[in-house]
Design a protein around this motif. Structure first.
Motif, short mmCIF file in Angstrom:
data_model
loop_
_atom_site.label_atom_id
_atom_site.label_comp_id
_atom_site.label_asym_id
_atom_site.label_seq_id
_atom_site.Cartn_x
_atom_site.Cartn_y
_atom_site.Cartn_z
N UNK A 400 0.60 -1.43 -0.21
CA UNK A 400 0.17 0.15 0.36
C UNK A 400 0.75 1.42 0.01
N UNK A 401 2.27 1.03 -0.51
CA UNK A 401 3.17 2.11 0.43
C UNK A 401 2.65 3.49 -0.85
N UNK A 406 0.59 8.94 -2.22
CA UNK A 406 -0.24 9.78 -3.33
C UNK A 406 -1.13 10.61 -2.48
N UNK A 407 -1.75 9.80 -1.59
CA UNK A 407 -3.27 10.32 -1.26
C UNK A 407 -2.42 11.51 -0.02
N UNK A 408 -1.40 11.88 0.27
CA UNK A 408 -0.91 12.58 1.03
C UNK A 408 -0.05 13.43 0.75
N UNK A 437 -6.09 3.02 4.11
CA UNK A 437 -6.45 4.17 3.64
C UNK A 437 -7.41 4.95 4.23
N UNK A 438 -8.73 5.09 5.27
CA UNK A 438 -9.48 5.81 5.61
C UNK A 438 -8.54 5.99 6.24
N UNK A 514 -18.57 8.49 8.39
CA UNK A 514 -18.54 6.91 8.15
C UNK A 514 -17.34 6.23 8.10
N UNK A 515 -16.11 6.80 8.00
CA UNK A 515 -14.34 6.56 7.73
C UNK A 515 -14.30 5.73 9.10
N UNK A 516 -14.97 6.64 10.66
CA UNK A 516 -14.05 5.59 11.58
C UNK A 516 -15.02 4.41 11.55
#
Length: 686
Positions: A400-401, A406-408, A437-438, A514-516
């Protein structure tokens, strides 16, 4: 590639004089095209079809049956505009210019490129390639229009199932459109003529007219947010019945003025009546409690009433938050789908197809958001279908790295810290990736000025003494995935609510809340737990505990199967007509013969017959005998029959390993066509 496309690949050639036709066909064959020579335009007219890509003709060919070609072109579908390439003599050798030649063509021939002879092969091939690509775009637009029609049909089914009415107001023409449900809520028949002034306002309860009028004016004010959200009563114009209505919608603005005002209405009369009844019962109960507790000491009576009121308040708050959040998000998504499709219908009615793609994308995005919201709700409620298997969490985190980076943002330092000899965990790998990811996205949003984000793996043993103080923990060994940040942190009152559905610390519109709750529901359904530690200014750490697996890693997944059916027979059992239609089309396109049944009672005679059946595809939640019970009955008659379950939600199918038997597989709704095709091909290939 347009040369090898399934449609629009033929190049039709009409050059009656000399060897022009043969030379051109030879050149196109060398370039991988499929040329076809015709002696006149009448032959071209008889040969037109979906495999026609481009028509090449010389100026002399225009005198060889144009009166036969024009009706054939006019009979083509509205989306079809076959491109022509017309060879003309050099301008010095003819009396008309290229523009005059083009204008002299019949109105049915509009998509034409005029080329002067002589010309090089490079110029010719470039023109042909450009025309063929344009032709392929036409087929793509046809397919999108078909998909749009299917999406619109599914949306109608969804609104029918939810008993939702829709309305659409055009301020420029003062035209108001209500569907049949909307009219029924105002006591009007489906064919009644309506207007804003003569139907909407007169149909409101006198006490609610002013509030409704003010809400409409606010929603249509260009200086506001355009949102319309109100509850009001109607007095049926035709039947005099009083009803409670919840209306949600909004305005669409262009150039500082409102051009559309659309939304939905739902009958909430039963809910309001229930609220009144609950209020009456609450008053009665309160009176009885007061009479009983009057005999007790004043302090104990006061404490009991306070505790009862607190519990009731918490329950109502939780239910209100959940239903309000769902209604808000789904209404937004439905508005996106309804609005986009309405605009597309208008464009199609006006013959404007050049800008439909972005509205189709908007409708698809809203539908996908609705599917994602449903998935998160199932995760929170621990009712999603989990494919729990032994998982190497170290390998999963390392894989997932790239996605996490790319998500941060660039001002955040990401560290992946793994523990050697980490045991395997029991989990659904896809859901675990989504949970990580969430958490990473939440951590990113908690560090607006940058900081450090750490994803760490480890193992821990929770003993009986620890579990005794925490009733929701089972003693045992767990794999732990921790996501920690150096962000702003959270105070204790926020920490108490972070796992509640639709609770969010982000600004309105920047998160569903709804993420957590999804992460928590996934961990609990997997037999694990989630713990969170945070304080203001000190960052946040969220840890997912998953049970340790005693099994080895499963074999590597086989490559995607591209098996094409050879006429094998598939029995499809699905009670939803639209889903059954969709699945049947996919199966037939894959080359399978399909038998259909709407329920198990209709399917059993087929299974008990002598007909050949190579695969059973069944919905899990069938009326009466469910899909799993049907599979057991089918296996008694046909022990080796492969079975593919299709499910949107079934409580007893939440853990696939417990639900599926040998030779069985499962796919969850909503699914993409490609997913279903691959799954059927995989199970049919053994």
């Amino acid at each position: 590639m347009h040369r090898t496309a399934g449609e629009g690949f033929r190049v039709l050639i009409v050059a009656p004089y000399g060897r022009d036709a043969e030379s051109l066909a030879q050149l196109l064959l060398q370039e991988g095209y499929s040329p076809e020579i015709h002696g006149d335009l009448a032959g071209v007219a008889a040969s037109l079809g979906d495999d026609t890509g481009v028509i090449i003709l010389t100026e002399e060919a225009l005198a060889t049956g144009l009166d036969s070609l024009v009706p054939a072109l006019e009979a083509e579908p509205a989306w079809s505009d076959i491109p022509f390439i017309l060879f003309c003599a050099p301008s010095r050798a003819r009396s008309r210019s290229s523009l005059e030649v083009r204008h002299g063509l019949p109105p049915a021939i509009t998509n034409v490129v005029v080329l002067e002879r002589p010309l090089g092969s490079a110029t010719l091939l470039t023109s042909i390639a450009s025309a063929m690509r344009a032709r392929q775009k036409q087929f793509e637009m046809r397919d999108r229009m078909r998909d749009l029609a299917d999406s619109e049909a599914r949306l109608r089914l969804a609104t029918d199932a939810a008993d939702i009415g829709t309305w659409d107001y055009d301020p420029a023409t003062d035209r108001l459109r209500w569907d049949a449900r909307c009219k029924a809520l105002f006591g009007l028949p489906a064919d009644a003529e309506i207007s804003l002034a003569d139907s909407f306002y007169p149909g409101l309860h006198p006490d609610d007219v002013d509030a409704a009028r003010a809400a409409v004016e606010r929603a249509m004010d260009p200086g506001g947010d355009g949102v319309y959200d109100i509850e009001y009563r109607t007095i049926g114009l035709g039947d005099g019945v009083e009803r409670w209505i919840a209306a949600k919608g909004g305005s669409i603005f262009q150039d500082g003025r409102v051009v559309r005002f659309i939304g939905t209405v739902i009958d909430i009369t039963a809910r309001k009546q229930t609220e009144l009844e609950l209020d009456r019962l609450a008053r009665t109960l309160e009176q009885k409690v007061a009479e009983r507790t009057a005999e007790l000491e004043a302090e104990m009576a006061s404490r009991s009433r306070a505790e009862a009121a607190l519990r009731q308040s918490q329950k109502m708050e939780a239910v209100g938050q959940l239903t309000g959040g769902i209604a808000h998000d789904f209404n937004n998504m439905l508005t996106g789908v309804i609005g986009a499709m309405d605009i597309m219908k208008r464009r199609l009615a006006d013959g404007r197809t050049d800008d439909l793609e972005r509205f189709m994308d908007a409708a698809a995005t809203s539908a996908q958001r609705a599917a994602a919201l449903t998935a998160r709700l199932l995760a929170f409620s621990r009712r999603q279908s989990l494919d729990a298997r032994p998982v190497d969490v170290n390998a999963l985190a390392a894989g997932l790295e790239d996605l996490l980076r790319r998500s941060i943002r660039e001002n955040i330092v990401l560290r992946i810290v793994t523990t050697q000899d980490l045991p395997l965990a029991v989990a659904d790998a896809n859901q675990l990736e989504s949970a990580i990811l969430n958490l990473v996205i939440n951590a990113r949003d908690a560090m607006p000025d940058g900081g450090q984000l750490t994803v760490e793996t480890g193992a821990v043993t929770l003993d009986a003494a620890y579990a005794a103080t925490r009733p929701d923990v089972t003693p045992g060994r767990y794999v732990v995935i921790a996501v920690s940040d150096s962000g702003v942190g959270m105070p204790p009152d926020v920490l108490e609510k972070v796992f509640e559905p639709f609770f969010s610390t982000k600004p309105l519109g920047q998160g569903t809340g709804l993420g957590l709750s999804m992460v928590y529901g996934f961990a609990r359904q997997s037999g694990g737990q989630v713990r969170i530690h945070s304080h203001p200014g000190g960052g946040t750490s969220v840890k997912i505990y998953l049970p340790v697996s005693g099994d080895a890693l499963p074999d590597a997944a086989a490559p995607a199967v591209t098996h094409q059916g050879q006429g094998q027979t598939v029995l499809l059992v699905e009670d939803d007509g639209s889903v059954r239609l969709l699945v049947r089309e996919v199966l037939e396109e894959l080359g399978y013969a399909t038998l259909e049944a709407a329920d198990a009672d209709s399917a059993l005679p087929i299974l008990h017959s002598d007909r050949r059946i190579d695969l059973l595809v069944s919905d899990v939640g069938l009326p009466g005998i469910n899909g799993r019970q049907l599979a057991e009955l089918a296996r008694r008659q046909r022990p080796d029959l492969p079975i593919l379950f299709v499910t949107g939600y079934a409580e007893n199918a939440a853990i696939r390993a417990d639900f599926l038997g040998s030779g069985m597989d499962m796919i969850t709704k909503p699914f993409a066509i490609e997913q279903l095709s691959a799954k059927v091909a995989e199970i049919m290939a053994g």
